[in-house]
Design a protein around this motif. Structure first.
Motif, PDB file in Angstrom:
ATOM      1  N   GLU A 127     -28.303 -11.364  21.173  1.00 56.04           N
ATOM      2  CA  GLU A 127     -29.612 -11.554  21.805  1.00 56.04           C
ATOM      3  C   GLU A 127     -30.514 -10.336  21.602  1.00 56.04           C
ATOM      4  OE1 GLU A 127     -31.644 -12.501  26.189  1.00 56.04           O
ATOM      5  OE2 GLU A 127     -29.458 -12.530  25.958  1.00 56.04           O
ATOM      6  N   MET A 128     -29.955  -9.140  21.784  1.00 57.72           N
ATOM      7  CA  MET A 128     -30.745  -7.921  21.620  1.00 57.72           C
ATOM      8  C   MET A 128     -31.283  -7.787  20.202  1.00 57.72           C
ATOM      9  SD  MET A 128     -28.408  -5.220  23.802  1.00 57.72           S
ATOM     10  CE  MET A 128     -29.446  -3.820  23.342  1.00 57.72           C
ATOM     11  N   ILE A 129     -30.441  -8.088  19.215  1.00 50.87           N
ATOM     12  CA  ILE A 129     -30.854  -7.953  17.813  1.00 50.87           C
ATOM     13  C   ILE A 129     -31.914  -8.974  17.444  1.00 50.87           C
ATOM     14  CG2 ILE A 129     -30.051  -8.180  15.426  1.00 50.87           C
ATOM     15  CD1 ILE A 129     -27.352  -6.980  16.410  1.00 50.87           C
ATOM     16  N   ASP A 137     -38.815  -4.059  17.053  1.00 51.37           N
ATOM     17  CA  ASP A 137     -38.278  -2.909  17.788  1.00 51.37           C
ATOM     18  C   ASP A 137     -37.246  -2.195  16.902  1.00 51.37           C
ATOM     19  OD1 ASP A 137     -37.144  -1.092  19.479  1.00 51.37           O
ATOM     20  OD2 ASP A 137     -36.684  -2.523  21.084  1.00 51.37           O
ATOM     21  N   ARG A 138     -37.725  -1.279  16.097  1.00 61.80           N
ATOM     22  CA  ARG A 138     -36.844  -0.579  15.151  1.00 61.80           C
ATOM     23  C   ARG A 138     -35.815   0.303  15.856  1.00 61.80           C
ATOM     24  NH1 ARG A 138     -41.836  -1.140  12.796  1.00 61.80           N
ATOM     25  NH2 ARG A 138     -41.905  -1.637  10.544  1.00 61.80           N
ATOM     26  N   LYS A 139     -36.197   0.917  16.960  1.00 59.23           N
ATOM     27  CA  LYS A 139     -35.297   1.830  17.671  1.00 59.23           C
ATOM     28  C   LYS A 139     -34.045   1.110  18.153  1.00 59.23           C
ATOM     29  CE  LYS A 139     -35.108   5.128  21.500  1.00 59.23           C
ATOM     30  NZ  LYS A 139     -35.864   5.773  22.611  1.00 59.23           N
ATOM     31  N   THR A 140     -34.232  -0.073  18.738  1.00 58.48           N
ATOM     32  CA  THR A 140     -33.081  -0.839  19.217  1.00 58.48           C
ATOM     33  C   THR A 140     -32.217  -1.288  18.055  1.00 58.48           C
ATOM     34  OG1 THR A 140     -34.230  -1.611  21.204  1.00 58.48           O
ATOM     35  CG2 THR A 140     -32.365  -2.937  20.442  1.00 58.48           C
ATOM     36  N   LEU A 141     -32.844  -1.745  16.994  1.00 60.54           N
ATOM     37  CA  LEU A 141     -32.103  -2.217  15.826  1.00 60.54           C
ATOM     38  C   LEU A 141     -31.265  -1.108  15.198  1.00 60.54           C
ATOM     39  CD1 LEU A 141     -34.811  -4.459  14.113  1.00 60.54           C
ATOM     40  CD2 LEU A 141     -32.766  -5.229  15.334  1.00 60.54           C
ATOM     41  N   LYS A 142     -31.816   0.067  15.146  1.00 57.57           N
ATOM     42  CA  LYS A 142     -31.122   1.181  14.490  1.00 57.57           C
ATOM     43  C   LYS A 142     -29.809   1.512  15.182  1.00 57.57           C
ATOM     44  CE  LYS A 142     -32.468   5.283  11.951  1.00 57.57           C
ATOM     45  NZ  LYS A 142     -33.604   6.186  11.631  1.00 57.57           N
ATOM     46  N   GLY A 143     -29.757   1.314  16.488  1.00 61.55           N
ATOM     47  CA  GLY A 143     -28.528   1.616  17.228  1.00 61.55           C
ATOM     48  C   GLY A 143     -27.480   0.529  17.146  1.00 61.55           C
ATOM     49  N   VAL A 149     -27.768  -2.960   6.729  1.00 63.90           N
ATOM     50  CA  VAL A 149     -28.405  -4.096   7.406  1.00 63.90           C
ATOM     51  C   VAL A 149     -29.731  -3.657   8.021  1.00 63.90           C
ATOM     52  CG1 VAL A 149     -28.171  -5.779   9.271  1.00 63.90           C
ATOM     53  CG2 VAL A 149     -26.201  -5.232   7.836  1.00 63.90           C
ATOM     54  N   TYR A 150     -29.760  -2.473   8.603  1.00 64.40           N
ATOM     55  CA  TYR A 150     -31.009  -1.979   9.192  1.00 64.40           C
ATOM     56  C   TYR A 150     -32.102  -1.885   8.133  1.00 64.40           C
ATOM     57  CZ  TYR A 150     -34.548   1.061  11.157  1.00 64.40           C
ATOM     58  OH  TYR A 150     -35.758   1.574  11.562  1.00 64.40           O
ATOM     59  N   ALA A 156     -38.113  -6.283   6.153  1.00 63.48           N
ATOM     60  CA  ALA A 156     -38.704  -7.574   6.531  1.00 63.48           C
ATOM     61  C   ALA A 156     -39.771  -7.384   7.611  1.00 63.48           C
ATOM     62  CB  ALA A 156     -37.616  -8.522   7.024  1.00 63.48           C
ATOM     63  N   ILE A 157     -39.517  -6.494   8.569  1.00 63.96           N
ATOM     64  CA  ILE A 157     -40.509  -6.223   9.615  1.00 63.96           C
ATOM     65  C   ILE A 157     -41.758  -5.586   9.020  1.00 63.96           C
ATOM     66  CG2 ILE A 157     -40.985  -4.816  11.662  1.00 63.96           C
ATOM     67  CD1 ILE A 157     -38.028  -5.134  12.417  1.00 63.96           C
ATOM     68  N   ALA A 158     -41.568  -4.645   8.110  1.00 61.22           N
ATOM     69  CA  ALA A 158     -42.702  -3.958   7.477  1.00 61.22           C
ATOM     70  C   ALA A 158     -43.561  -4.940   6.682  1.00 61.22           C
ATOM     71  CB  ALA A 158     -42.191  -2.838   6.577  1.00 61.22           C
TER      72      ALA A 158
END
Length: 247
Positions: A127-129, A137-143, A149-150, A156-158
């Motif tokens: 759910e978070m991803i 939200d790059r910060k959450t994804l990075k963790g 994968v990041y 894709a976000i960019a």
């Protein structure tokens, strides 16, 4: 007068001799006690309790006379805990199947792995991803993601941001999350999970026009995600290392 003086001196000498004897007596006694203690202290008798082992089953330690509310419990693994983890494996995969055997091998390699806790963690991470990707939200994804994968998610976000597109998502819930594969490669544990979720997702262009998805209807999404963790690390967290969509 003279006789009185001699008598006083004689008594004084007698008292001094007596005091010296008492002082010598206590000195000898102190030395004997010290030698006796020294012969006991620091010497192993074979009856000492071994130091607490943090990796063995849970053990309660308390001072003599202390009440149970002040007991300090040390984290330990025991046979009952291992049996519980094996029971969880059998509930997730039929005994004597390749998946069951691979999960049992993972249990042996990683003492911290608990199948049901892992599944619950996967559901929260999923759910978070999904929501972090929709929100950019790059910060959450990075963790939560491996570097490879990041990098793919960030690209894709960019691209989406460069086109001025916006993703609006509502996470409804997860219907199923089943482990489909598990393996230990060198020091890395990998577990693949098939996730069936319900999601409302729509992509809008810069003018607010719907270009993908649906803003009202719930869609079923099936993803196959693989998570990994270095079992030598003290970090208990798993990271997403591969994604695949099932049509």
């Amino acid at each position: 007068m003279k006789s009185c003086t001699e008598t006083f001196k004689r008594r004084l000498r007698d008292n001094m001799g007596s005091n010296d004897f008492i002082t010598l007596f206590f000195l000898v006694a102190a030395v004997l006690i010290f030698l006796q203690l020294r012969s006991v202290l620091g010497r192993r008798t074979g009856n000492e309790k071994p130091p607490a082992d943090l990796s063995s089953p849970r053990e309660a330690i308390k001072a003599p006379g202390a009440d149970d509310s002040k007991v300090v419990t040390l984290p330990r693994r025991d046979a009952a805990d291992d049996d519980q983890r094996l029971a969880e494996v059998d509930s997730l995969a039929k005994p004597e199947t390749p998946l069951n055997e691979s999960l049992r091998a993972l249990l042996k390699a990683d003492a911290s792995f608990r199948p049901k806790e892992f599944i619950n963690g996967v559901k929260m991470a999923y759910e978070m991803i999904v929501m972090a990707f929709a929100d950019g939200d790059r910060k959450t994804l990075k963790g939560l993601l491996s570097k490879e994968v990041y990098d793919g998610f960030e690209a894709a976000i960019a691209e989406r941001e460069a086109r001025g597109e916006v993703v609006k998502s509502t996470f409804v819930g997860i219907d199923k999350a089943d482990i489909t594969q598990a393996l230990v490669k060198d020091s890395e544990a990998q577990v693949t999970v098939r996730i069936v979720s319900q999601l409302i997702s729509a992509t809008l262009d810069k003018a607010g026009t719907l270009i993908d998805g649906d803003q009202e209807n719930v869609a079923e999404v099936i993803d196959i995600w693989t998570f990994a963790r270095d079992i030598r690390s003290r970090d208990p967290n798993w990271k997403l290392i591969a994604t695949e969509s099932e049509q």
